[in-house]
Design an enzyme around this catalytic site. Structure first.
Site, PDB file in Angstrom:
ATOM      1  N   TYR A  24       0.675  -1.349   0.031  1.00  0.00           N
ATOM      2  CA  TYR A  24       0.361  -0.141  -0.049  1.00  0.00           C
ATOM      3  C   TYR A  24       0.780   1.053  -0.281  1.00  0.00           C
ATOM      4  CZ  TYR A  24      -4.481  -2.901   0.622  1.00  0.00           C
ATOM      5  OH  TYR A  24      -5.165  -3.713  -0.042  1.00  0.00           O
ATOM      6  N   ARG A  47       1.827   2.111  -3.387  1.00  0.00           N
ATOM      7  CA  ARG A  47       0.865   2.508  -4.486  1.00  0.00           C
ATOM      8  C   ARG A  47       0.359   3.579  -4.190  1.00  0.00           C
ATOM      9  NH1 ARG A  47      -3.823  -1.820  -3.081  1.00  0.00           N
ATOM     10  NH2 ARG A  47      -4.887  -0.106  -4.892  1.00  0.00           N
ATOM     11  N   HIS A  51     -14.719   2.354  -1.763  1.00  0.00           N
ATOM     12  CA  HIS A  51     -14.210   1.730  -1.173  1.00  0.00           C
ATOM     13  C   HIS A  51     -12.285   1.908   0.039  1.00  0.00           C
ATOM     14  CE1 HIS A  51     -15.445  -1.706  -4.322  1.00  0.00           C
ATOM     15  NE2 HIS A  51     -15.810  -1.229  -3.609  1.00  0.00           N
TER      16      HIS A  51
HETATM   17  C1  BV8 Z   1     -17.648  -7.934   0.814  1.00  0.00           C
HETATM   18  C2  BV8 Z   1      -9.943  -1.212  -1.639  1.00  0.00           C
HETATM   19  C3  BV8 Z   1     -18.803  -8.847   2.192  1.00  0.00           C
HETATM   20  C4  BV8 Z   1      -9.401  -1.712  -1.894  1.00  0.00           C
HETATM   21  C5  BV8 Z   1     -10.873  -2.843  -3.203  1.00  0.00           C
HETATM   22  C6  BV8 Z   1     -20.789 -11.128  -5.446  1.00  0.00           C
HETATM   23  C7  BV8 Z   1     -20.825 -11.985  -6.378  1.00  0.00           C
HETATM   24  C8  BV8 Z   1     -18.869 -12.129  -6.106  1.00  0.00           C
HETATM   25  C9  BV8 Z   1     -18.204 -11.784  -4.724  1.00  0.00           C
HETATM   26  C10 BV8 Z   1     -19.828 -11.144  -4.602  1.00  0.00           C
HETATM   27  C11 BV8 Z   1     -20.713 -11.330  -4.177  1.00  0.00           C
HETATM   28  N1  BV8 Z   1     -20.356  -9.958  -2.806  1.00  0.00           N
HETATM   29  C12 BV8 Z   1     -19.687 -10.240  -2.618  1.00  0.00           C
HETATM   30  C13 BV8 Z   1     -18.250 -10.795  -3.208  1.00  0.00           C
HETATM   31  C14 BV8 Z   1     -17.131 -10.612  -2.672  1.00  0.00           C
HETATM   32  C15 BV8 Z   1     -16.116  -9.471  -3.379  1.00  0.00           C
HETATM   33  C16 BV8 Z   1     -15.981  -9.614  -4.538  1.00  0.00           C
HETATM   34  O1  BV8 Z   1     -16.622  -8.972  -5.447  1.00  0.00           O
HETATM   35  N2  BV8 Z   1     -15.101 -10.087  -5.288  1.00  0.00           N
HETATM   36  C17 BV8 Z   1     -15.345 -10.662  -6.886  1.00  0.00           C
HETATM   37  C18 BV8 Z   1     -13.427 -10.661  -7.105  1.00  0.00           C
HETATM   38  C19 BV8 Z   1     -15.369 -11.452  -7.801  1.00  0.00           C
HETATM   39  N3  BV8 Z   1     -16.595  -8.622  -2.499  1.00  0.00           N
HETATM   40  C20 BV8 Z   1     -15.741  -8.048  -1.065  1.00  0.00           C
HETATM   41  O2  BV8 Z   1     -15.148  -8.714  -1.189  1.00  0.00           O
HETATM   42  C21 BV8 Z   1     -17.141  -7.002  -0.490  1.00  0.00           C
HETATM   43  N4  BV8 Z   1     -16.886  -6.999   1.019  1.00  0.00           N
HETATM   44  O3  BV8 Z   1     -18.646  -8.434   0.126  1.00  0.00           O
HETATM   45  O4  BV8 Z   1     -17.974  -8.350   2.384  1.00  0.00           O
HETATM   46  C22 BV8 Z   1     -19.737  -8.175   4.038  1.00  0.00           C
HETATM   47  C23 BV8 Z   1     -20.722  -7.797   4.300  1.00  0.00           C
HETATM   48  C24 BV8 Z   1     -21.255  -7.486   5.078  1.00  0.00           C
HETATM   49  C25 BV8 Z   1     -20.747  -7.659   6.814  1.00  0.00           C
HETATM   50  C26 BV8 Z   1     -18.512  -8.145   5.999  1.00  0.00           C
HETATM   51  C27 BV8 Z   1     -18.534  -8.591   5.169  1.00  0.00           C
HETATM   52  C28 BV8 Z   1     -15.188  -5.750  -0.996  1.00  0.00           C
HETATM   53  C29 BV8 Z   1     -15.347  -5.052  -2.104  1.00  0.00           C
HETATM   54  C30 BV8 Z   1     -14.054  -4.904  -2.530  1.00  0.00           C
HETATM   55  C31 BV8 Z   1     -13.035  -4.123  -1.679  1.00  0.00           C
HETATM   56  N5  BV8 Z   1     -11.410  -3.189  -1.909  1.00  0.00           N
HETATM   57  N6  BV8 Z   1     -10.698  -1.974  -2.880  1.00  0.00           N
HETATM   58  C32 BV8 Z   1      -7.777  -1.793  -2.252  1.00  0.00           C
HETATM   59  O5  BV8 Z   1      -7.250  -1.007  -3.637  1.00  0.00           O
HETATM   60  O6  BV8 Z   1      -6.965  -2.509  -2.441  1.00  0.00           O
HETATM   61  S1  BV8 Z   1     -12.063  -3.653  -4.571  1.00  0.00           S
HETATM   62  C33 BV8 Z   1     -11.368  -2.877  -6.177  1.00  0.00           C
HETATM   63  O7  BV8 Z   1     -11.011  -3.702  -6.980  1.00  0.00           O
HETATM   64  C34 BV8 Z   1     -10.982  -1.415  -6.731  1.00  0.00           C
HETATM   65  O8  BV8 Z   1     -11.312  -1.002  -5.406  1.00  0.00           O
HETATM   66  C35 BV8 Z   1     -11.905  -2.125  -7.697  1.00  0.00           C
HETATM   67  O9  BV8 Z   1     -13.178  -1.618  -7.051  1.00  0.00           O
HETATM   68  C36 BV8 Z   1     -11.734  -3.158  -7.749  1.00  0.00           C
HETATM   69  C37 BV8 Z   1     -11.055  -3.356  -9.400  1.00  0.00           C
HETATM   70  O10 BV8 Z   1     -11.933  -2.962 -10.037  1.00  0.00           O
HETATM   71  P1  BV8 Z   1     -12.218  -2.342 -11.180  1.00  0.00           P
HETATM   72  O11 BV8 Z   1     -12.597  -0.010 -10.650  1.00  0.00           O
HETATM   73  O12 BV8 Z   1     -13.475  -2.255 -11.707  1.00  0.00           O
HETATM   74  O13 BV8 Z   1     -10.871  -2.253 -12.119  1.00  0.00           O
HETATM   75  P2  BV8 Z   1     -10.875  -3.208 -12.815  1.00  0.00           P
HETATM   76  O14 BV8 Z   1      -9.070  -3.165 -12.960  1.00  0.00           O
HETATM   77  O15 BV8 Z   1     -11.399  -4.686 -12.437  1.00  0.00           O
HETATM   78  O16 BV8 Z   1     -10.596  -2.405 -14.175  1.00  0.00           O
HETATM   79  C38 BV8 Z   1     -10.378  -1.499 -15.077  1.00  0.00           C
HETATM   80  C39 BV8 Z   1     -11.350  -1.228 -16.261  1.00  0.00           C
HETATM   81  O17 BV8 Z   1     -11.197  -0.195 -16.508  1.00  0.00           O
HETATM   82  C40 BV8 Z   1     -11.436  -2.397 -17.284  1.00  0.00           C
HETATM   83  O18 BV8 Z   1     -13.131  -2.647 -17.900  1.00  0.00           O
HETATM   84  C41 BV8 Z   1     -10.661  -1.919 -18.158  1.00  0.00           C
HETATM   85  O19 BV8 Z   1     -11.228  -2.514 -19.473  1.00  0.00           O
HETATM   86  C42 BV8 Z   1     -11.260  -0.249 -18.356  1.00  0.00           C
HETATM   87  N7  BV8 Z   1      -9.770   1.010 -18.627  1.00  0.00           N
HETATM   88  C43 BV8 Z   1      -8.435   0.619 -18.577  1.00  0.00           C
HETATM   89  N8  BV8 Z   1      -8.060   1.770 -18.962  1.00  0.00           N
HETATM   90  C44 BV8 Z   1      -9.153   2.485 -19.435  1.00  0.00           C
HETATM   91  C45 BV8 Z   1     -10.603   2.003 -19.517  1.00  0.00           C
HETATM   92  N9  BV8 Z   1     -11.450   2.392 -19.078  1.00  0.00           N
HETATM   93  C46 BV8 Z   1     -11.420   4.035 -19.319  1.00  0.00           C
HETATM   94  N10 BV8 Z   1     -10.097   4.042 -19.966  1.00  0.00           N
HETATM   95  C47 BV8 Z   1      -9.392   3.812 -19.897  1.00  0.00           C
HETATM   96  N11 BV8 Z   1      -8.256   4.689 -20.279  1.00  0.00           N
END
Ligand code: BV8
Ligand code: ZN
Length: 289
Positions: free
Chosen positions: A69, A72, A121
Protein backbone atom coordinates in the site's frame (compact mmCIF):
# COMPACT_ATOMS: atom_id res chain seq x y z
CA UNK A 1 -14.21 10.36 -30.61
CA UNK A 2 -17.16 11.55 -32.67
CA UNK A 3 -20.21 9.91 -34.15
CA UNK A 4 -23.82 9.27 -33.27
CA UNK A 5 -23.06 7.56 -29.96
CA UNK A 6 -21.17 10.58 -28.66
CA UNK A 7 -23.93 12.92 -29.89
CA UNK A 8 -26.58 10.81 -28.15
CA UNK A 9 -24.55 10.63 -24.93
CA UNK A 10 -24.02 14.40 -25.15
CA UNK A 11 -27.75 14.94 -25.52
CA UNK A 12 -28.45 12.75 -22.46
CA UNK A 13 -25.83 14.60 -20.39
CA UNK A 14 -27.05 18.05 -21.41
CA UNK A 15 -30.62 17.04 -20.44
CA UNK A 16 -29.58 15.62 -17.07
CA UNK A 17 -30.18 17.56 -13.85
CA UNK A 18 -29.11 14.89 -11.31
CA UNK A 19 -26.31 12.94 -13.03
CA UNK A 20 -24.25 10.31 -11.22
CA UNK A 21 -20.68 9.63 -12.34
CA UNK A 22 -19.53 6.15 -11.19
CA UNK A 23 -15.81 5.42 -11.63
CA UNK A 24 -13.37 2.53 -11.42
CA UNK A 25 -9.65 2.00 -11.91
CA UNK A 26 -9.80 2.78 -15.63
CA UNK A 27 -10.52 6.41 -14.69
CA UNK A 28 -6.96 6.74 -13.38
CA UNK A 29 -5.21 4.48 -15.92
CA UNK A 30 -4.05 7.41 -18.07
CA UNK A 31 -2.58 9.02 -14.93
CA UNK A 32 -0.27 6.02 -14.68
CA UNK A 33 -2.10 4.33 -11.79
CA UNK A 34 -2.32 0.60 -12.67
CA UNK A 35 -5.81 -0.92 -12.73
CA UNK A 36 -6.58 -4.06 -10.74
CA UNK A 37 -6.56 -5.99 -14.01
CA UNK A 38 -3.11 -4.68 -14.92
CA UNK A 39 -0.27 -7.01 -14.04
CA UNK A 40 1.54 -6.08 -10.87
CA UNK A 41 5.15 -4.98 -11.25
CA UNK A 42 8.43 -5.65 -9.48
CA UNK A 43 8.34 -7.61 -6.26
CA UNK A 44 4.52 -7.45 -6.28
CA UNK A 45 4.09 -9.36 -9.53
CA UNK A 46 4.14 -12.67 -7.68
CA UNK A 47 1.13 -11.63 -5.60
CA UNK A 48 -2.54 -11.61 -6.61
CA UNK A 49 -4.06 -8.24 -5.60
CA UNK A 50 -7.29 -10.04 -4.70
CA UNK A 51 -5.26 -11.98 -2.09
CA UNK A 52 -3.11 -9.11 -0.86
CA UNK A 53 -6.15 -6.86 -0.32
CA UNK A 54 -7.57 -9.03 2.49
CA UNK A 55 -7.57 -8.97 6.32
CA UNK A 56 -6.05 -12.47 6.27
CA UNK A 57 -3.02 -11.29 4.25
CA UNK A 58 -2.46 -8.38 6.66
CA UNK A 59 -2.72 -10.70 9.69
CA UNK A 60 -0.31 -13.16 8.07
CA UNK A 61 2.27 -10.56 6.96
CA UNK A 62 1.53 -6.93 7.96
CA UNK A 63 4.85 -5.67 6.55
CA UNK A 64 4.19 -7.18 3.12
CA UNK A 65 0.71 -5.69 2.86
CA UNK A 66 1.70 -2.30 4.34
CA UNK A 67 4.68 -2.15 1.95
CA UNK A 68 2.34 -2.80 -1.00
CA UNK A 69 0.00 0.00 0.00
CA UNK A 70 2.87 2.40 0.67
CA UNK A 71 4.26 1.65 -2.80
CA UNK A 72 0.82 2.30 -4.32
CA UNK A 73 0.39 5.50 -2.28
CA UNK A 74 3.76 6.83 -3.45
CA UNK A 75 2.81 5.99 -7.01
CA UNK A 76 -0.44 7.95 -6.65
CA UNK A 77 1.36 10.91 -5.05
CA UNK A 78 3.49 11.15 -8.17
CA UNK A 79 0.49 10.87 -10.51
CA UNK A 80 -1.56 13.79 -11.87
CA UNK A 81 -5.28 13.99 -12.58
CA UNK A 82 -5.89 13.38 -16.31
CA UNK A 83 -8.31 15.28 -18.62
CA UNK A 84 -10.92 12.67 -17.69
CA UNK A 85 -10.83 13.69 -14.02
CA UNK A 86 -11.11 17.34 -15.10
CA UNK A 87 -14.07 16.53 -17.32
CA UNK A 88 -15.85 14.99 -14.33
CA UNK A 89 -15.20 18.24 -12.42
CA UNK A 90 -16.55 20.15 -15.43
CA UNK A 91 -19.77 18.10 -15.38
CA UNK A 92 -20.14 18.94 -11.69
CA UNK A 93 -19.44 22.61 -12.48
CA UNK A 94 -22.33 22.54 -14.98
CA UNK A 95 -24.65 20.39 -12.86
CA UNK A 96 -24.13 21.18 -9.15
CA UNK A 97 -26.35 18.20 -8.20
CA UNK A 98 -23.85 15.80 -9.79
CA UNK A 99 -22.80 12.97 -7.44
CA UNK A 100 -19.43 11.33 -8.10
CA UNK A 101 -19.13 7.78 -6.73
CA UNK A 102 -15.75 6.04 -6.92
CA UNK A 103 -14.33 2.60 -6.25
CA UNK A 104 -10.83 4.07 -6.49
CA UNK A 105 -8.60 4.59 -3.46
CA UNK A 106 -6.44 7.27 -5.13
CA UNK A 107 -7.09 10.99 -4.55
CA UNK A 108 -7.16 12.03 -8.22
CA UNK A 109 -10.83 13.05 -8.26
CA UNK A 110 -10.16 15.52 -5.45
CA UNK A 111 -7.00 16.81 -7.13
CA UNK A 112 -8.93 16.98 -10.40
CA UNK A 113 -11.58 19.33 -8.97
CA UNK A 114 -14.17 17.09 -7.28
CA UNK A 115 -13.87 17.89 -3.56
CA UNK A 116 -15.83 15.04 -1.97
CA UNK A 117 -16.55 11.99 -4.09
CA UNK A 118 -18.50 9.15 -2.43
CA UNK A 119 -15.72 6.66 -1.62
CA UNK A 120 -17.03 3.07 -1.63
CA UNK A 121 -13.66 1.39 -1.04
CA UNK A 122 -11.85 3.91 1.15
CA UNK A 123 -8.63 5.82 0.48
CA UNK A 124 -4.86 5.32 0.45
CA UNK A 125 -4.61 8.57 2.45
CA UNK A 126 -6.62 7.59 5.56
CA UNK A 127 -4.54 5.09 7.57
CA UNK A 128 -6.01 3.93 10.89
CA UNK A 129 -5.27 1.53 13.70
CA UNK A 130 -6.12 -2.10 12.84
CA UNK A 131 -7.37 -2.65 16.41
CA UNK A 132 -8.95 0.54 17.79
CA UNK A 133 -9.55 2.29 14.43
CA UNK A 134 -7.87 5.44 15.69
CA UNK A 135 -6.90 7.57 12.66
CA UNK A 136 -3.12 7.54 12.09
CA UNK A 137 -0.95 10.15 10.37
CA UNK A 138 0.35 9.55 6.84
CA UNK A 139 3.98 8.38 7.37
CA UNK A 140 5.98 11.26 5.87
CA UNK A 141 3.64 13.75 7.55
CA UNK A 142 4.47 11.96 10.81
CA UNK A 143 8.20 11.58 10.18
CA UNK A 144 10.34 14.63 11.07
CA UNK A 145 13.05 15.34 8.44
CA UNK A 146 15.97 12.97 9.00
CA UNK A 147 13.68 10.87 11.24
CA UNK A 148 14.06 7.05 11.20
CA UNK A 149 13.18 6.73 7.54
CA UNK A 150 13.97 3.20 6.38
CA UNK A 151 17.66 2.97 5.47
CA UNK A 152 18.64 3.78 1.91
CA UNK A 153 15.53 5.85 1.30
CA UNK A 154 17.10 8.59 -0.77
CA UNK A 155 14.91 11.67 -1.10
CA UNK A 156 13.16 11.84 -4.47
CA UNK A 157 13.14 15.06 -6.54
CA UNK A 158 9.91 16.20 -4.84
CA UNK A 159 11.50 15.69 -1.43
CA UNK A 160 9.33 12.64 -0.98
CA UNK A 161 11.13 9.55 0.30
CA UNK A 162 11.78 7.17 -2.61
CA UNK A 163 9.09 4.49 -2.44
CA UNK A 164 10.47 1.62 -0.41
CA UNK A 165 9.65 -1.12 -2.91
CA UNK A 166 9.15 -3.99 -0.51
CA UNK A 167 7.85 -5.09 2.88
CA UNK A 168 7.64 -2.23 5.37
CA UNK A 169 6.79 -2.52 9.05
CA UNK A 170 3.54 -0.62 9.60
CA UNK A 171 3.67 2.17 12.18
CA UNK A 172 2.28 1.48 15.65
CA UNK A 173 -0.97 3.09 16.76
CA UNK A 174 -0.26 6.07 19.05
CA UNK A 175 -3.20 4.96 21.18
CA UNK A 176 -2.96 1.19 21.64
CA UNK A 177 0.27 0.28 19.88
CA UNK A 178 -1.37 -2.12 17.41
CA UNK A 179 -0.26 -2.03 13.74
CA UNK A 180 -1.69 0.75 11.57
CA UNK A 181 -3.52 -0.45 8.43
CA UNK A 182 -4.46 1.33 5.18
CA UNK A 183 -7.92 3.00 5.25
CA UNK A 184 -9.24 0.88 2.38
CA UNK A 185 -12.01 -1.75 2.24
CA UNK A 186 -10.50 -5.20 1.88
CA UNK A 187 -12.19 -8.16 0.20
CA UNK A 188 -14.50 -9.78 2.73
CA UNK A 189 -14.97 -6.50 4.59
CA UNK A 190 -18.19 -4.50 4.59
CA UNK A 191 -18.27 -1.21 2.71
CA UNK A 192 -18.67 1.92 4.85
CA UNK A 193 -22.46 2.03 5.34
CA UNK A 194 -22.71 5.83 4.98
CA UNK A 195 -20.94 5.73 1.60
CA UNK A 196 -22.95 2.75 0.35
CA UNK A 197 -26.21 4.37 1.45
CA UNK A 198 -25.26 7.65 -0.25
CA UNK A 199 -24.37 5.79 -3.45
CA UNK A 200 -27.62 3.81 -3.53
CA UNK A 201 -29.62 6.96 -2.80
CA UNK A 202 -27.88 8.92 -5.57
CA UNK A 203 -28.29 6.09 -8.08
CA UNK A 204 -31.97 5.74 -7.13
CA UNK A 205 -32.62 9.45 -7.74
CA UNK A 206 -30.42 10.13 -10.75
CA UNK A 207 -31.63 10.97 -14.28
CA UNK A 208 -28.40 9.73 -15.88
CA UNK A 209 -25.61 7.43 -14.70
CA UNK A 210 -22.21 7.67 -16.38
CA UNK A 211 -20.07 4.60 -15.58
CA UNK A 212 -16.37 5.08 -16.36
CA UNK A 213 -13.50 2.59 -16.35
CA UNK A 214 -14.94 -0.25 -14.32
CA UNK A 215 -15.06 -3.98 -15.11
CA UNK A 216 -18.15 -4.15 -12.86
CA UNK A 217 -16.95 -7.40 -11.29
CA UNK A 218 -16.54 -6.29 -7.67
CA UNK A 219 -19.66 -6.32 -5.50
CA UNK A 220 -21.66 -4.69 -4.09
CA UNK A 221 -20.22 -1.65 -5.98
CA UNK A 222 -21.05 -3.25 -9.35
CA UNK A 223 -24.75 -3.09 -8.45
CA UNK A 224 -24.84 0.72 -8.39
CA UNK A 225 -25.35 1.14 -12.17
CA UNK A 226 -28.05 -1.57 -12.01
CA UNK A 227 -29.94 0.44 -9.37
CA UNK A 228 -30.09 3.42 -11.73
CA UNK A 229 -31.12 1.31 -14.74
CA UNK A 230 -33.81 -0.53 -12.76
CA UNK A 231 -35.35 2.87 -11.89
CA UNK A 232 -35.39 3.97 -15.53
CA UNK A 233 -32.35 6.25 -15.68
CA UNK A 234 -30.28 5.99 -18.88
CA UNK A 235 -26.80 4.54 -18.31
CA UNK A 236 -23.84 5.62 -20.47
CA UNK A 237 -20.62 3.57 -20.27
CA UNK A 238 -17.06 4.73 -21.06
CA UNK A 239 -14.69 1.77 -21.42
CA UNK A 240 -12.37 0.66 -24.23
CA UNK A 241 -13.77 -2.89 -23.96
CA UNK A 242 -17.16 -4.53 -23.35
CA UNK A 243 -18.18 -5.25 -19.73
CA UNK A 244 -21.14 -6.97 -18.03
CA UNK A 245 -22.82 -3.51 -18.03
CA UNK A 246 -23.07 -3.27 -21.83
CA UNK A 247 -26.58 -4.71 -21.92
CA UNK A 248 -28.08 -2.12 -19.56
CA UNK A 249 -26.43 0.86 -21.27
CA UNK A 250 -28.24 3.34 -23.55
CA UNK A 251 -24.85 4.22 -25.05
CA UNK A 252 -21.46 2.46 -24.88
CA UNK A 253 -18.56 4.82 -25.64
CA UNK A 254 -15.56 2.63 -26.50
CA UNK A 255 -12.44 4.58 -25.65
CA UNK A 256 -10.15 5.84 -22.89
CA UNK A 257 -11.70 8.12 -20.26
CA UNK A 258 -9.04 10.82 -20.73
CA UNK A 259 -10.15 11.28 -24.35
CA UNK A 260 -13.83 10.34 -24.29
CA UNK A 261 -14.94 12.40 -21.27
CA UNK A 262 -13.61 15.76 -22.58
CA UNK A 263 -15.28 14.97 -25.94
CA UNK A 264 -18.51 14.12 -24.11
CA UNK A 265 -18.42 17.43 -22.20
CA UNK A 266 -17.95 19.29 -25.48
CA UNK A 267 -20.77 17.29 -27.10
CA UNK A 268 -23.08 18.21 -24.22
CA UNK A 269 -22.01 21.83 -23.95
CA UNK A 270 -20.50 22.98 -27.26
CA UNK A 271 -19.76 26.35 -25.65
CA UNK A 272 -17.42 24.61 -23.17
CA UNK A 273 -14.24 26.63 -22.53
CA UNK A 274 -12.12 26.79 -25.68
CA UNK A 275 -9.03 26.12 -23.58
CA UNK A 276 -10.32 22.64 -22.97
CA UNK A 277 -8.70 20.24 -22.25
CA UNK A 278 -5.48 21.78 -21.05
CA UNK A 279 -4.33 19.13 -18.58
CA UNK A 280 -2.85 21.77 -16.32
CA UNK A 281 -5.54 24.40 -16.87
CA UNK A 282 -7.60 24.27 -13.69
CA UNK A 283 -11.17 23.92 -14.85
CA UNK A 284 -13.38 26.66 -13.31
CA UNK A 285 -13.67 25.65 -9.62
CA UNK A 286 -17.09 24.07 -9.20
CA UNK A 287 -17.65 26.02 -6.01
CA UNK A 288 -16.67 29.31 -7.69
CA UNK A 289 -19.79 28.54 -9.79
C1 BV8 B 1 -18.03 -7.81 0.94
C2 BV8 B 1 -9.89 -1.38 -2.05
C3 BV8 B 1 -19.19 -8.86 2.69
C4 BV8 B 1 -8.66 -2.15 -1.75
C5 BV8 B 1 -11.35 -2.91 -3.32
C6 BV8 B 1 -21.34 -11.10 -5.20
C7 BV8 B 1 -20.90 -11.81 -6.27
C8 BV8 B 1 -19.55 -12.22 -6.33
C9 BV8 B 1 -18.63 -11.89 -5.33
C10 BV8 B 1 -19.08 -11.17 -4.27
C11 BV8 B 1 -20.42 -10.79 -4.18
N1 BV8 B 1 -20.57 -10.08 -3.04
C12 BV8 B 1 -19.36 -10.01 -2.38
C13 BV8 B 1 -18.45 -10.68 -3.12
C14 BV8 B 1 -17.05 -10.82 -2.75
C15 BV8 B 1 -16.17 -9.62 -3.19
C16 BV8 B 1 -16.15 -9.51 -4.69
O1 BV8 B 1 -16.87 -8.73 -5.28
N2 BV8 B 1 -15.26 -10.31 -5.29
C17 BV8 B 1 -15.10 -10.24 -6.76
C18 BV8 B 1 -13.63 -10.13 -7.08
C19 BV8 B 1 -15.69 -11.43 -7.42
N3 BV8 B 1 -16.65 -8.37 -2.59
C20 BV8 B 1 -16.16 -8.06 -1.35
O2 BV8 B 1 -15.39 -8.76 -0.72
C21 BV8 B 1 -16.68 -6.76 -0.76
N4 BV8 B 1 -17.04 -6.96 0.62
O3 BV8 B 1 -18.72 -8.37 0.12
O4 BV8 B 1 -18.18 -7.93 2.28
C22 BV8 B 1 -19.59 -8.41 3.99
C23 BV8 B 1 -20.80 -7.83 4.13
C24 BV8 B 1 -21.22 -7.45 5.39
C25 BV8 B 1 -20.38 -7.68 6.51
C26 BV8 B 1 -19.11 -8.22 6.32
C27 BV8 B 1 -18.68 -8.58 5.05
C28 BV8 B 1 -15.55 -5.68 -0.73
C29 BV8 B 1 -15.11 -5.34 -2.09
C30 BV8 B 1 -14.10 -4.17 -2.04
C31 BV8 B 1 -12.67 -4.65 -2.14
N5 BV8 B 1 -11.73 -3.51 -2.20
N6 BV8 B 1 -10.47 -1.85 -3.31
C32 BV8 B 1 -7.54 -1.88 -2.71
O5 BV8 B 1 -7.71 -1.10 -3.65
O6 BV8 B 1 -6.48 -2.46 -2.50
S1 BV8 B 1 -11.97 -3.46 -4.83
C33 BV8 B 1 -10.82 -2.88 -6.02
O7 BV8 B 1 -10.98 -3.72 -7.12
C34 BV8 B 1 -11.08 -1.50 -6.55
O8 BV8 B 1 -11.47 -0.61 -5.57
C35 BV8 B 1 -12.18 -1.76 -7.57
O9 BV8 B 1 -13.43 -1.73 -6.98
C36 BV8 B 1 -11.92 -3.18 -7.99
C37 BV8 B 1 -11.34 -3.19 -9.35
O10 BV8 B 1 -12.40 -3.01 -10.22
P1 BV8 B 1 -12.35 -1.81 -11.29
O11 BV8 B 1 -12.20 -0.52 -10.60
O12 BV8 B 1 -13.50 -2.03 -12.16
O13 BV8 B 1 -10.97 -2.05 -12.04
P2 BV8 B 1 -10.53 -3.27 -12.96
O14 BV8 B 1 -9.06 -3.25 -12.92
O15 BV8 B 1 -11.26 -4.51 -12.59
O16 BV8 B 1 -11.05 -2.85 -14.42
C38 BV8 B 1 -10.59 -1.68 -15.00
C39 BV8 B 1 -11.54 -1.38 -16.14
O17 BV8 B 1 -11.14 -0.14 -16.73
C40 BV8 B 1 -11.51 -2.43 -17.25
O18 BV8 B 1 -12.83 -2.72 -17.65
C41 BV8 B 1 -10.73 -1.74 -18.38
O19 BV8 B 1 -11.18 -2.14 -19.65
C42 BV8 B 1 -11.05 -0.29 -18.12
N7 BV8 B 1 -10.04 0.66 -18.59
C43 BV8 B 1 -8.69 0.47 -18.68
N8 BV8 B 1 -8.10 1.64 -19.11
C44 BV8 B 1 -9.10 2.55 -19.26
C45 BV8 B 1 -10.34 1.93 -18.92
N9 BV8 B 1 -11.51 2.58 -18.95
C46 BV8 B 1 -11.49 3.90 -19.37
N10 BV8 B 1 -10.33 4.56 -19.70
C47 BV8 B 1 -9.14 3.92 -19.67
N11 BV8 B 1 -8.03 4.60 -20.00
ZN1 ZN C 1 -5.09 1.56 18.18
Amino acid sequence: MTGPELAEAGRLLAAARRPVVFTGAGMSAESGVPTFRDAQTGLWQRYDPLELATPAAFRADPALVWGWYEARRHGVRRALPNPGHRAVAAIRARCPETVVITQNVDDLHERGGVPAPVRLHGSLFAPRCSACARPAPIPEDAAAPGDDAPPGDAAAPDGMPEPHAGPLTPPACAGCGAPVRPGVVWFGEALPSAALDAAVEAASGCDLLLTVGTSALVHPAAEIPLVAARLGAPVVQVNPVPTPLDAICAVNLRGPAGEVLPALVRAAWPDADAAWPDADAAWPDADAG
